[in-house]
Design a protein around this motif. Structure first.
Motif, mmCIF file in Angstrom:
data_model
loop_
_atom_site.group_PDB
_atom_site.id
_atom_site.type_symbol
_atom_site.label_atom_id
_atom_site.label_comp_id
_atom_site.label_asym_id
_atom_site.label_seq_id
_atom_site.Cartn_x
_atom_site.Cartn_y
_atom_site.Cartn_z
ATOM 1 N N GLY A 140 0.890 -1.113 0.017
ATOM 2 C CA GLY A 140 0.039 0.012 0.107
ATOM 3 C C GLY A 140 0.703 1.336 -0.016
ATOM 4 O O GLY A 140 0.606 2.224 -0.730
ATOM 5 N N LEU A 141 1.964 1.215 0.671
ATOM 6 C CA LEU A 141 2.913 2.423 0.780
ATOM 7 C C LEU A 141 3.544 2.532 -0.575
ATOM 8 O O LEU A 141 3.651 3.714 -1.000
ATOM 9 N N ILE A 156 4.103 5.652 -5.465
ATOM 10 C CA ILE A 156 4.171 5.449 -7.251
ATOM 11 C C ILE A 156 3.179 6.409 -7.811
ATOM 12 O O ILE A 156 3.385 6.826 -8.679
ATOM 13 N N VAL A 157 1.810 6.116 -7.204
ATOM 14 C CA VAL A 157 0.823 6.695 -8.123
ATOM 15 C C VAL A 157 0.416 7.803 -7.537
ATOM 16 O O VAL A 157 -0.198 8.746 -8.532
ATOM 17 N N GLU A 158 0.271 8.212 -6.331
ATOM 18 C CA GLU A 158 -0.319 9.453 -5.826
ATOM 19 C C GLU A 158 0.577 10.618 -5.933
ATOM 20 O O GLU A 158 1.652 10.718 -5.490
ATOM 21 N N GLU A 171 -3.268 12.199 3.924
ATOM 22 C CA GLU A 171 -3.002 12.103 2.363
ATOM 23 C C GLU A 171 -3.708 10.622 1.869
ATOM 24 O O GLU A 171 -4.009 10.458 1.079
ATOM 25 N N ILE A 172 -3.050 9.763 3.021
ATOM 26 C CA ILE A 172 -3.399 8.094 2.787
ATOM 27 C C ILE A 172 -4.956 7.968 2.669
ATOM 28 O O ILE A 172 -5.467 7.553 1.882
ATOM 29 N N LYS A 215 -10.614 6.859 -3.815
ATOM 30 C CA LYS A 215 -10.765 5.547 -4.533
ATOM 31 C C LYS A 215 -11.989 4.640 -4.366
ATOM 32 O O LYS A 215 -12.651 4.218 -5.178
ATOM 33 N N LEU A 216 -12.402 4.673 -3.086
ATOM 34 C CA LEU A 216 -13.539 3.885 -2.699
ATOM 35 C C LEU A 216 -14.916 4.765 -3.325
ATOM 36 O O LEU A 216 -15.649 4.174 -3.776
#
Length: 124
Positions: free
Chosen positions: A23-24, A29-31, A72-73, A80-81
């Motif tokens: 998840g980290l 990488i994506v955010e 932020e997480i 996303k949800l």
């Protein structure tokens, strides 16, 4: 009767860490905002070393850095949800996303304030 899935095992605990690290990794990488926060955190840490801040000040810096990352997480997770739950435009979902983003904004403002309180007197 205990389900096989519910049993405590060392292997299962290691897998849970693996999932968290996945998840980290995905987060960084994506955010895009995660990388901006990472650069800001690195800058704060470098400045902290340069200014030789106290132990208490280190605790404050690390605390606000972690608060920003946690916010932020959670914001990313909520977005996303929400996109899965309601792919079409929905005013309630927009409000939820805006409020999650506001939490990040508040955390970032807190981090800036703490940084200013610690760094500005030492710089000027």
């Amino acid at each position: 009767m205990e389900n096989e899935k519910d049993k405590f095992t060392i292997t299962a605990r290691f897998k849970s860490f693996k999932y968290a690290f996945n998840g980290l990794r995905h987060f960084f990488i994506v955010e895009h905002n995660a990388r901006i926060h990472l650069v800001a955190a690195a800058f704060a840490i470098v400045i902290s070393f340069y200014l030789n801040i106290s132990t208490t000040e280190w605790i404050a810096i690390f605390t606000v850095v972690v608060i920003v990352f946690i916010a932020e997480i959670f914001n990313s997770c909520i977005e996303k949800l929400a996109d899965v739950v309601s792919p079409e435009i929905n005013s309630q979902i927009k409000l939820v996303k805006d409020m999650a983003a506001a939490a990040v904004l508040i955390a970032a403002i807190l981090a800036l304030a703490v940084g200013a309180i610690i760094f500005l007197p030492k710089l000027f």
